[in-house]
Design an enzyme around this catalytic site. Structure first.
Site, PDB file in Angstrom:
ATOM      1  N   GLY A  46      46.620  52.214  48.424  1.00  0.00           N
ATOM      2  CA  GLY A  46      46.646  52.182  46.971  1.00  0.00           C
ATOM      3  C   GLY A  46      45.272  51.824  46.437  1.00  0.00           C
ATOM      4  O   GLY A  46      44.491  51.154  47.127  1.00  0.00           O
ATOM      5  N   GLN A  51      39.316  48.685  40.499  1.00  0.00           N
ATOM      6  CA  GLN A  51      38.626  48.325  41.749  1.00  0.00           C
ATOM      7  C   GLN A  51      37.344  49.117  41.959  1.00  0.00           C
ATOM      8  O   GLN A  51      36.518  48.736  42.792  1.00  0.00           O
ATOM      9  CB  GLN A  51      39.561  48.544  42.944  1.00  0.00           C
ATOM     10  CG  GLN A  51      40.744  47.595  42.964  1.00  0.00           C
ATOM     11  CD  GLN A  51      41.665  47.926  44.116  1.00  0.00           C
ATOM     12  OE1 GLN A  51      42.542  48.762  43.989  1.00  0.00           O
ATOM     13  NE2 GLN A  51      41.451  47.288  45.255  1.00  0.00           N
ATOM     14  N   CYS A  91      44.437  43.951  50.313  1.00  0.00           N
ATOM     15  CA  CYS A  91      43.805  44.617  49.178  1.00  0.00           C
ATOM     16  C   CYS A  91      42.406  45.044  49.588  1.00  0.00           C
ATOM     17  O   CYS A  91      41.689  44.269  50.224  1.00  0.00           O
ATOM     18  CB  CYS A  91      43.735  43.636  48.010  1.00  0.00           C
ATOM     19  SG  CYS A  91      42.982  44.315  46.532  1.00  0.00           S
ATOM     20  N   LEU A  92      42.024  46.263  49.209  1.00  0.00           N
ATOM     21  CA  LEU A  92      40.671  46.745  49.551  1.00  0.00           C
ATOM     22  C   LEU A  92      39.595  45.889  48.875  1.00  0.00           C
ATOM     23  O   LEU A  92      38.456  45.870  49.327  1.00  0.00           O
ATOM     24  CB  LEU A  92      40.506  48.211  49.152  1.00  0.00           C
ATOM     25  CG  LEU A  92      41.387  49.203  49.918  1.00  0.00           C
ATOM     26  CD1 LEU A  92      41.181  50.615  49.389  1.00  0.00           C
ATOM     27  CD2 LEU A  92      41.092  49.140  51.414  1.00  0.00           C
ATOM     28  N   HIS A 133      51.442  46.027  42.837  1.00  0.00           N
ATOM     29  CA  HIS A 133      50.139  45.456  43.201  1.00  0.00           C
ATOM     30  C   HIS A 133      49.014  46.173  42.423  1.00  0.00           C
ATOM     31  O   HIS A 133      48.109  45.521  41.882  1.00  0.00           O
ATOM     32  CB  HIS A 133      49.960  45.602  44.713  1.00  0.00           C
ATOM     33  CG  HIS A 133      48.627  45.206  45.251  1.00  0.00           C
ATOM     34  ND1 HIS A 133      48.480  44.201  46.198  1.00  0.00           N
ATOM     35  CD2 HIS A 133      47.369  45.671  45.018  1.00  0.00           C
ATOM     36  CE1 HIS A 133      47.199  44.074  46.491  1.00  0.00           C
ATOM     37  NE2 HIS A 133      46.498  44.964  45.793  1.00  0.00           N
ATOM     38  N   GLU A 134      49.098  47.515  42.369  1.00  0.00           N
ATOM     39  CA  GLU A 134      48.032  48.272  41.692  1.00  0.00           C
ATOM     40  C   GLU A 134      48.090  48.092  40.174  1.00  0.00           C
ATOM     41  O   GLU A 134      47.045  48.007  39.526  1.00  0.00           O
ATOM     42  CB  GLU A 134      48.126  49.763  42.057  1.00  0.00           C
ATOM     43  CG  GLU A 134      47.989  50.083  43.545  1.00  0.00           C
ATOM     44  CD  GLU A 134      46.808  49.426  44.229  1.00  0.00           C
ATOM     45  OE1 GLU A 134      45.771  49.207  43.578  1.00  0.00           O
ATOM     46  OE2 GLU A 134      46.923  49.108  45.429  1.00  0.00           O
ATOM     47  N   HIS A 137      46.284  45.085  39.153  1.00  0.00           N
ATOM     48  CA  HIS A 137      44.823  45.262  39.030  1.00  0.00           C
ATOM     49  C   HIS A 137      44.449  45.710  37.620  1.00  0.00           C
ATOM     50  O   HIS A 137      43.449  45.250  37.065  1.00  0.00           O
ATOM     51  CB  HIS A 137      44.321  46.314  40.026  1.00  0.00           C
ATOM     52  CG  HIS A 137      44.099  45.803  41.416  1.00  0.00           C
ATOM     53  ND1 HIS A 137      43.236  44.774  41.695  1.00  0.00           N
ATOM     54  CD2 HIS A 137      44.603  46.199  42.610  1.00  0.00           C
ATOM     55  CE1 HIS A 137      43.224  44.553  43.020  1.00  0.00           C
ATOM     56  NE2 HIS A 137      44.059  45.405  43.585  1.00  0.00           N
TER      57      HIS A 137
END
Ligand code: NI
Length: 167
Positions: A46, A51, A91-92, A133-134, A137
């Site tokens: 994702g 991000q 998470c990236l 989660h996304e 962000h």
């Protein structure tokens, strides 16, 4: 297409609240293509526009094993949630950190696709976790903020150490 730079926690740009996308045009589709390339290369399941330092309400998700089921959500809205489940999240933007977060188990989400068409989707399990989660962000929230203060302090220490070692 191009690989985009992923902003790392605790960069303040991760705390910006993303703005709705008024028109789904070729600029947005170019951003989607670049974000998809960036997400798959990472590799991740994702990615939110936040991000990659683009503060518009756009997220990509692909939780398939075969990595060929890209889901695009523009201006996503969670309409309903039910249940509760725990998943280990990563998470990236927080490389190397994984921890358990409790969230609603099932969600119904409404969004626009890459052609600007509205759709609704019901999701559970990993897909539901990933979408929530996304969307967090886009609202300036990183998953580590669900963890205890002590765990957050440990994570910050570890990240600072990683950054020093990378120099
Ligand atoms: Ni993330």
């Amino acid at each position: 297409m191009a690989l985009l730079k992923i902003v790392h926690y605790p960069d303040p740009r991760l705390y910006k609240v993303a703005q709705p996308i008024a028109t789904v045009d070729d600029n947005i589709r170019a951003l989607i293509a670049d974000m998809a390339e960036t997400m798959y290369a990472a590799p991740g399941i994702g990615l939110a526009a936040t991000q990659v330092d683009r503060h518009v309400r756009l997220i990509l998700v692909d939780t398939s094993e075969s990595k060929n089921d890209l889901k695009v959500f523009i201006n996503p809205e969670i309409l309903e949630t039910s249940g509760q489940s725990e998943h280990e999240e990563g998470c990236l933007s927080v490389p190397g950190i994984y921890d358990t977060v409790t969230r609603p188990e099932r969600i119904r989400v409404r969004a626009l696709n890459s052609l600007g068409q509205a759709f609704e989707l019901e999701a559970d399990d990993l897909l539901a976790v990933c979408i929530q989660h996304e969307i967090d962000h886009l609202n300036g929230k990183v998953f580590v903020e669900y963890l205890s203060r002590l765990k957050q302090e440990r994570i910050l220490k570890k990240i600072k150490k990683q950054a020093r070692e990378a120099m």
